[in-house]
Enzyme design. Structure first.
Site, PDB file in Angstrom:
ATOM      1  N   LYS A  18       0.864  -1.208   0.000  1.00  0.00           N
ATOM      2  CA  LYS A  18       0.000   0.000   0.000  1.00  0.00           C
ATOM      3  C   LYS A  18       0.887   1.240   0.000  1.00  0.00           C
ATOM      4  CE  LYS A  18      -1.791   1.625   4.014  1.00  0.00           C
ATOM      5  NZ  LYS A  18      -1.560   3.054   4.316  1.00  0.00           N
ATOM      6  N   ASN A  19       1.908   1.263   0.887  1.00  0.00           N
ATOM      7  CA  ASN A  19       2.670   2.499   1.087  1.00  0.00           C
ATOM      8  C   ASN A  19       3.713   2.753   0.013  1.00  0.00           C
ATOM      9  OD1 ASN A  19       1.064   2.886   3.253  1.00  0.00           O
ATOM     10  ND2 ASN A  19       2.583   2.292   4.781  1.00  0.00           N
ATOM     11  N   ARG A  88      -5.764  10.563   4.387  1.00  0.00           N
ATOM     12  CA  ARG A  88      -4.879  11.687   4.717  1.00  0.00           C
ATOM     13  C   ARG A  88      -3.576  11.623   3.935  1.00  0.00           C
ATOM     14  NH1 ARG A  88      -0.626  11.402   6.746  1.00  0.00           N
ATOM     15  NH2 ARG A  88      -0.630  13.573   7.398  1.00  0.00           N
ATOM     16  N   CYS A 112      -5.800  11.826  12.153  1.00  0.00           N
ATOM     17  CA  CYS A 112      -6.268  10.457  11.953  1.00  0.00           C
ATOM     18  C   CYS A 112      -6.166   9.739  13.283  1.00  0.00           C
ATOM     19  CB  CYS A 112      -5.467   9.770  10.872  1.00  0.00           C
ATOM     20  SG  CYS A 112      -3.906   9.226  11.487  1.00  0.00           S
ATOM     21  N   ARG A 117      -1.671  14.750  12.545  1.00  0.00           N
ATOM     22  CA  ARG A 117      -0.735  14.391  11.460  1.00  0.00           C
ATOM     23  C   ARG A 117      -0.241  15.689  10.822  1.00  0.00           C
ATOM     24  NH1 ARG A 117      -1.546   8.962  10.112  1.00  0.00           N
ATOM     25  NH2 ARG A 117       0.195   9.036   8.675  1.00  0.00           N
ATOM     26  N   PRO A 118       0.678  16.402  11.486  1.00  0.00           N
ATOM     27  CA  PRO A 118       1.143  17.676  10.928  1.00  0.00           C
ATOM     28  C   PRO A 118       1.819  17.486   9.579  1.00  0.00           C
ATOM     29  CG  PRO A 118       2.525  16.970  12.741  1.00  0.00           C
ATOM     30  CD  PRO A 118       1.373  16.017  12.687  1.00  0.00           C
ATOM     31  N   ASP A 120       4.020  20.091   8.552  1.00  0.00           N
ATOM     32  CA  ASP A 120       4.964  21.228   8.554  1.00  0.00           C
ATOM     33  C   ASP A 120       6.229  20.924   7.760  1.00  0.00           C
ATOM     34  OD1 ASP A 120       5.139  19.348  10.751  1.00  0.00           O
ATOM     35  OD2 ASP A 120       6.850  20.504  11.461  1.00  0.00           O
ATOM     36  N   LEU A 121       6.695  19.679   7.804  1.00  0.00           N
ATOM     37  CA  LEU A 121       7.937  19.338   7.076  1.00  0.00           C
ATOM     38  C   LEU A 121       7.682  19.355   5.560  1.00  0.00           C
ATOM     39  CD1 LEU A 121       9.184  16.402   9.344  1.00  0.00           C
ATOM     40  CD2 LEU A 121       9.891  18.797   9.397  1.00  0.00           C
ATOM     41  N   ASP A 302       4.372   0.499  12.036  1.00  0.00           N
ATOM     42  CA  ASP A 302       3.183  -0.178  11.509  1.00  0.00           C
ATOM     43  C   ASP A 302       3.099  -1.626  11.982  1.00  0.00           C
ATOM     44  OD1 ASP A 302       3.227   1.460   8.247  1.00  0.00           O
ATOM     45  OD2 ASP A 302       2.661   2.120  10.250  1.00  0.00           O
ATOM     46  N   ILE A 324       7.123   6.875  17.174  1.00  0.00           N
ATOM     47  CA  ILE A 324       6.830   7.590  15.928  1.00  0.00           C
ATOM     48  C   ILE A 324       5.526   8.367  15.990  1.00  0.00           C
ATOM     49  CG2 ILE A 324       6.498   7.341  13.432  1.00  0.00           C
ATOM     50  CD1 ILE A 324       9.328   6.625  14.305  1.00  0.00           C
ATOM     51  N   ARG A 394      -8.457  -0.825   4.213  1.00  0.00           N
ATOM     52  CA  ARG A 394      -7.610   0.234   3.634  1.00  0.00           C
ATOM     53  C   ARG A 394      -6.242  -0.326   3.260  1.00  0.00           C
ATOM     54  NH1 ARG A 394      -6.415   4.425   7.533  1.00  0.00           N
ATOM     55  NH2 ARG A 394      -4.973   4.907   5.847  1.00  0.00           N
TER      56      ARG A 394
HETATM   57  C1  EPZ Z   1       3.911   6.841   6.317  1.00  0.00           C
HETATM   58  O1  EPZ Z   1       3.106   7.833   6.934  1.00  0.00           O
HETATM   59  C2  EPZ Z   1       3.014   5.616   6.194  1.00  0.00           C
HETATM   60  N1  EPZ Z   1       1.874   5.951   5.339  1.00  0.00           N
HETATM   61  C3  EPZ Z   1       2.540   5.172   7.573  1.00  0.00           C
HETATM   62  O2  EPZ Z   1       1.794   3.979   7.393  1.00  0.00           O
HETATM   63  C4  EPZ Z   1       3.775   4.861   8.434  1.00  0.00           C
HETATM   64  O3  EPZ Z   1       3.337   4.541   9.737  1.00  0.00           O
HETATM   65  C5  EPZ Z   1       4.690   6.088   8.488  1.00  0.00           C
HETATM   66  O4  EPZ Z   1       5.043   6.491   7.137  1.00  0.00           O
HETATM   67  C6  EPZ Z   1       5.983   5.810   9.252  1.00  0.00           C
HETATM   68  O5  EPZ Z   1       6.661   4.759   8.635  1.00  0.00           O
HETATM   69  C7  EPZ Z   1       2.037   5.946   3.986  1.00  0.00           C
HETATM   70  O6  EPZ Z   1       3.110   5.694   3.479  1.00  0.00           O
HETATM   71  C8  EPZ Z   1       0.818   6.245   3.177  1.00  0.00           C
HETATM   72  P1  EPZ Z   1       5.849  10.253   8.555  1.00  0.00           P
HETATM   73  P2  EPZ Z   1       3.626   9.367   7.011  1.00  0.00           P
HETATM   74  O7  EPZ Z   1       5.711  11.497   7.755  1.00  0.00           O
HETATM   75  O8  EPZ Z   1       4.324   9.715   5.747  1.00  0.00           O
HETATM   76  C9  EPZ Z   1       5.506  13.392  12.090  1.00  0.00           C
HETATM   77  C10 EPZ Z   1      -0.015   2.546   7.654  1.00  0.00           C
HETATM   78  O9  EPZ Z   1      -0.486   1.973   8.642  1.00  0.00           O
HETATM   79  N2  EPZ Z   1       5.483  14.412  11.020  1.00  0.00           N
HETATM   80  O10 EPZ Z   1       7.133   9.490   8.485  1.00  0.00           O
HETATM   81  O11 EPZ Z   1       2.496  10.205   7.460  1.00  0.00           O
HETATM   82  C11 EPZ Z   1       4.201  12.599  12.096  1.00  0.00           C
HETATM   83  O12 EPZ Z   1       3.222  13.298  12.844  1.00  0.00           O
HETATM   84  C12 EPZ Z   1       0.405   3.992   7.736  1.00  0.00           C
HETATM   85  O13 EPZ Z   1       0.186   1.986   6.534  1.00  0.00           O
HETATM   86  C13 EPZ Z   1       5.582  15.764  11.380  1.00  0.00           C
HETATM   87  O14 EPZ Z   1       5.682  16.106  12.550  1.00  0.00           O
HETATM   88  O15 EPZ Z   1       4.693   9.224   8.190  1.00  0.00           O
HETATM   89  C14 EPZ Z   1       4.592  11.315  12.751  1.00  0.00           C
HETATM   90  O16 EPZ Z   1       4.581  11.481  14.157  1.00  0.00           O
HETATM   91  C15 EPZ Z   1       0.111   4.572   9.100  1.00  0.00           C
HETATM   92  N3  EPZ Z   1       5.524  16.702  10.405  1.00  0.00           N
HETATM   93  C16 EPZ Z   1       6.030  11.114  12.269  1.00  0.00           C
HETATM   94  O17 EPZ Z   1       6.494  12.397  11.809  1.00  0.00           O
HETATM   95  C17 EPZ Z   1       5.422  16.370   9.075  1.00  0.00           C
HETATM   96  O18 EPZ Z   1       5.409  17.286   8.218  1.00  0.00           O
HETATM   97  C18 EPZ Z   1       6.150  10.091  11.136  1.00  0.00           C
HETATM   98  O19 EPZ Z   1       5.441  10.610  10.057  1.00  0.00           O
HETATM   99  C19 EPZ Z   1       5.339  14.999   8.733  1.00  0.00           C
HETATM  100  C20 EPZ Z   1       5.382  14.037   9.719  1.00  0.00           C
END
Ligand code: EPZ
Length: 415
Positions: A18-19, A88, A112, A117-118, A120-121, A302, A324, A394
């Site tokens: 999926k990811n 999202r 979610c 789910r910020p 900002d990055l 995950d 995380i 999903r």
């Molecule tokens: C991806 O989410 C995956 N989703 C998630 O899988 C997975 O848990 C996650 O990466 C970590 O491996 C998809 O690929 C569609 P992150 P993503 O940006 O991109 C914080 C599943 O079950 N953050 O690495 O949203 C954020 O809040 C899903 O398949 C900021 O603060 O993950 C989180 O605490 C769930 N600011 C942490 O970083 C930002 O701008 C990790 O987020 C972006 C993220």
């Protein structure tokens, strides 16, 4: 509905990731040509991504296990609010829309089940590439004057989504983009491989410093999505917790180096070959002292919920630290309704293994938490009714079929 008790036995192929599929579907906007995506999983999140591509003006059709996307007529630059809230991770369309259409309007991705789910990055990185972004009334309006400009970007956290958005925005930018502290997940490598097949120039995807040399244009491509390492982990949990024996085909053990040792520490026997994982579960699992979720190549967040469900009946106490996401223990309350003995305190969850779990009526709270309930139900005495299984759909292709093929008694009923 799950009737627990059967040992899982047999062979199962693992569906596409999926990811990896989601960012690659967004990336299919970039070439303005045709993408043939093999091994694309049948998931509701993929359906949502397809709907977004169609709203933007692409045509998408499924042929066997492939999706064929033609993005030549993509022209719309707004993702409807409904679709943004449905998924999202639609935020990953932002970079591709800007690189191809120079404009993107979308609503802030809803929070979610895993906490806020910020983004900002994502925003800060795109601004460094030359994107003008205004945020008002819950909407993000982005535009670029002409071509994006390559630059150096350092991520304060190796965000998967932010790394993907930078990749998608920079492959057609003017000049070189360097990402420091990039996410190293295998899905990033899969996305980079697809973009390279379209003619992009990317170095060191999967490492913490990633370099993109912008090109003028990309072209049509065919690509095969990698197997889903989290779905593979989930099926292995089902076999381990029922003392079963399964062979996963089309699983990349190389992507699971931080997960497979956990099964061995818990008392399973594992044999891996390229593309195949064979697991034999013990009569009773042993607790795993400490499991800290970390960015790749660390233990994946995950996998936390399904592994916790597996260890709920182990001998001894396992300690999880979820580093995380802010609130990724929503499944704990549901597991406790089945007789698990789990206490959480902030990031920490203490799982005291119990002899038995009992069938109960429980609710899926999120994707991986829902899958964890199926794992626990397979090992519980009696029947478990799991509600809100839409969460599970999903990210898992027909999870009831996957476990039924292995001898589990899992049925979907329409209430
Ligand atoms: C991806 O989410 C995956 N989703 C998630 O899988 C997975 O848990 C996650 O990466 C970590 O491996 C998809 O690929 C569609 P992150 P993503 O940006 O991109 C914080 C599943 O079950 N953050 O690495 O949203 C954020 O809040 C899903 O398949 C900021 O603060 O993950 C989180 O605490 C769930 N600011 C942490 O970083 C930002 O701008 C990790 O987020 C972006 C993220």
């Amino acid at each position: 509905m799950v009737q627990g008790g059967a040992r899982l036995l047999g062979e199962l192929p693992v569906h596409g990731a999926k990811n990896s599929s989601l960012p690659i579907l967004a990336a299919s906007l970039l070439s303005g040509g045709e993408t043939v995506l093999y091994n694309c999983p049948r998931l509701t999140d993929v359906d949502a991504a397809v709907e977004i591509l169609q709203v933007l003006g692409c045509t998408v059709r499924r042929e066997e296990d492939a999706l064929v996307i033609d993005s030549s007529r993509a022209a719309h630059t707004e993702i409807p609010e409904k679709l943004m809230h449905e998924m999202r991770s639609s935020i990953v369309f932002l970079g591709a829309m800007l690189a191809r259409l120079s404009r993107a309007r979308l609503s802030f991705p809803g929070g979610c089940e895993l906490g806020p789910r910020p983004i900002d990055l994502h925003i800060a990185s795109l601004k460094r590439l030359g994107v003008q972004i205004t945020e008002e009334y819950g909407c993000i309006d982005c535009r670029t004057e002409g071509r994006l400009q390559g630059t150096k970007i350092t991520l304060s956290f190796p965000s998967v989504g932010a790394t993907e958005n930078i990749l998608l925005a920079s492959v057609l930018a003017q000049g070189e983009t360097v990402i420091h502290n990039a996410a190293q997940e295998p899905e990033i490598v899969d996305l980079a491989n697809y973009l390279t097949a379209c003619g992009a120039r990317i170095r060191d995807a999967g490492k913490s410093t990633l370099v993109v040399e912008g090109v003028e244009r990309l072209h049509s491509a065919e690509y095969t999505v990698m197997p889903d390492r989290i779905a593979a982990t989930t099926y292995l949990c089902g076999a381990a917790v029922t003392g079963g024996e399964i062979l996963l085909t089309s699983a990349h053990s190389g992507d699971m180096e931080s997960v497979l040792p956990v099964f061995e520490q818990a008392g399973c026997r594992l044999e891996t070959e390229p593309g195949r994982i064979h697991l034999i579960g013990p009569r009773r699992l042993t607790a795993v002292k400490e499991l800290r979720t970390m960015p790749y190549p660390g233990f994946p967040t995950d996998a936390q919920a399904p592994i916790m469900a597996m260890l709920a009946r182990a001998e001894g106490t396992s300690v999880f630290v979820e580093n995380i996401f802010e609130s990724r223990y929503k499944h704990v309350g549901e597991l406790c309704r089945m007789g698990a003995d789990i206490h959480t305190e902030g990031k920490v969850a203490v799982v005291r293994g119990v002899e038995k779990l009992y069938g109960a009526s429980v609710e899926a709270t999120d994707l991986r938490g829902g899958a964890a309930l199926v794992v626990a139900a397979l090992a519980a005495d009696g029947i478990t009714r799991i509600g809100s299984v839409g969460h599970i759909d999903r990210g898992y292709e027909a999870i009831e079929d996957a476990f039924s093929v292995l001898g589990g008694s899992v049925r979907r009923i329409r209430e």
